[in-house]
Design an enzyme around this catalytic site. Structure first.
Site, short mmCIF file in Angstrom:
data_model
loop_
_atom_site.label_atom_id
_atom_site.label_comp_id
_atom_site.label_asym_id
_atom_site.label_seq_id
_atom_site.Cartn_x
_atom_site.Cartn_y
_atom_site.Cartn_z
N TYR A 199 -1.63 3.93 42.63
CA TYR A 199 -0.83 2.74 43.37
C TYR A 199 0.43 3.22 43.33
O TYR A 199 0.45 3.13 44.77
CB TYR A 199 -1.35 1.44 42.61
CG TYR A 199 -2.93 0.74 42.59
CD1 TYR A 199 -3.04 1.05 41.44
CD2 TYR A 199 -3.47 0.26 43.79
CE1 TYR A 199 -4.71 0.53 41.00
CE2 TYR A 199 -4.39 -0.12 42.98
CZ TYR A 199 -4.79 0.59 42.18
OH TYR A 199 -6.50 -0.49 41.67
N HIS A 229 -8.01 -9.85 47.77
CA HIS A 229 -8.02 -7.68 46.82
C HIS A 229 -6.55 -8.24 46.33
O HIS A 229 -6.28 -6.94 45.87
CB HIS A 229 -8.62 -7.50 47.47
CG HIS A 229 -10.14 -7.34 46.93
ND1 HIS A 229 -10.59 -6.53 47.95
CD2 HIS A 229 -11.04 -8.65 47.02
CE1 HIS A 229 -12.28 -6.77 47.14
NE2 HIS A 229 -12.16 -8.51 47.55
#
Ligand code: APR
Length: 248
Positions: free
Chosen positions: A51, A116
């Site tokens: 990420y 999300h």
């Protein structure tokens, strides 16, 4: 009210990979290694680095909203101006995105429902505090609220986790007069179920994608081409017929 669901395809021409196209993210890295709670338990550093890479890419300055994001923002403001003139209070457009980038916001959209989560937010596993986070996220970081260390993770919904804002999404889906999906393969639930809910409610459905998806035959209409061309064309069409979409 128009209900718009977007997926990774709307950000493809901004330079972000989709997930399931042949050169997509899941062709380069395994979901099980980076996008599940089990992966984070097993190798948190690997997940955080995945990420970090995506966050840094998004903030690099090379990734910008494209005409599709900008067209949806234009639609939002045209509809709200038109409804304000008619004295109609409720919003006429509900935008829900599966994407964790901030390109809808940077493209000018004011209302964006991130089901999300978001790459630019972090979450504390100890106290569930959520906050904007633009740097790399390491296990050394301390939660700004409860001071727990090594409990921070990206505020992104992983597989096997419950997506966000499901009640708000369901309420808007049940009250919409047009269902539009843009740039999504329609394979991941519950977002993949919204088309069938709309059809059951006899709401007209439109798919905008670079090519017909596996659910294309279920849509009343398809509008195919790269999002940066197809979405502005569709938005121009809707704006020219706003009276059709103004419901109190
Ligand atoms: N313009 C329009 N559509 C495009 C473009 C483009 N330039 N390029 C690709 N597409 C379409 C593809 O045809 C495909 O239908 O975008 C879609 C991308 O599908 P996926 O990669 O499956 O992405 P998405 O549907 O957003 O995935 C949903 O799955 O992995 C999880 O959490 C992740 O939010 C993601 C969810």
């Amino acid at each position: 009210m128009i209900f718009v669901l977007t997926g990774a395809g709307i950000s493809r021409e901004s330079g972000l990979d989709t997930f399931r196209d042949k050169d997509g993210l899941w062709s380069k890295v395994n979901i099980e290694d980076v996008a599940t709670p089990r992966a984070f338990k097993k190798d948190p550093v690997r997940v955080l680095e995945f990420y970090d890479f995506r966050r840094k890419e998004l903030l690099s300055g090379d990734i910008k909203p494209n005409p599709a994001h900008q067209a949806l923002a234009r639609l939002e403001s045209q509809i709200s101006n038109y409804r304000a003139e008619k004295g109609l209070k409720k919003p006429g457009l509900f935008l829900v995105t599966q994407n964790v980038d901030d390109l809808h916001e940077r493209g000018g959209s004011k209302q964006v429902c991130h089901t999300h989560g978001s790459l630019l937010w972090a979450k504390c596993q100890a106290c569930d505090h959520k906050f904007k986070w633009l740097k790399n996220l390491s296990l050394e970081e301390v939660c700004p609220k409860c001071q727990a260390q090594g409990q921070l993770r990206p505020d992104v919904v992983w597989f096997e986790e419950m997506p966000y804002h499901l009640e708000e999404i369901e309420t808007n889906l049940k009250n919409c007069h047009l269902f539009v999906s843009i740039g999504t393969s329609g394979l991941v639930y519950p977002a993949a179920s919204y088309l069938r809910v709309a059809k059951k409610l006899k709401v007209p459905t439109l798919e905008i994608n670079i090519a017909p998806t596996g659910s294309a035959n279920l849509y009343d209409r398809g509008f195919y081409g790269p999002a940066s061309e197809a979405v502005p064309q569709w938005v121009d069409e809707v704006i020219s017929q706003l009276n059709l979409w103004v419901f109190n």
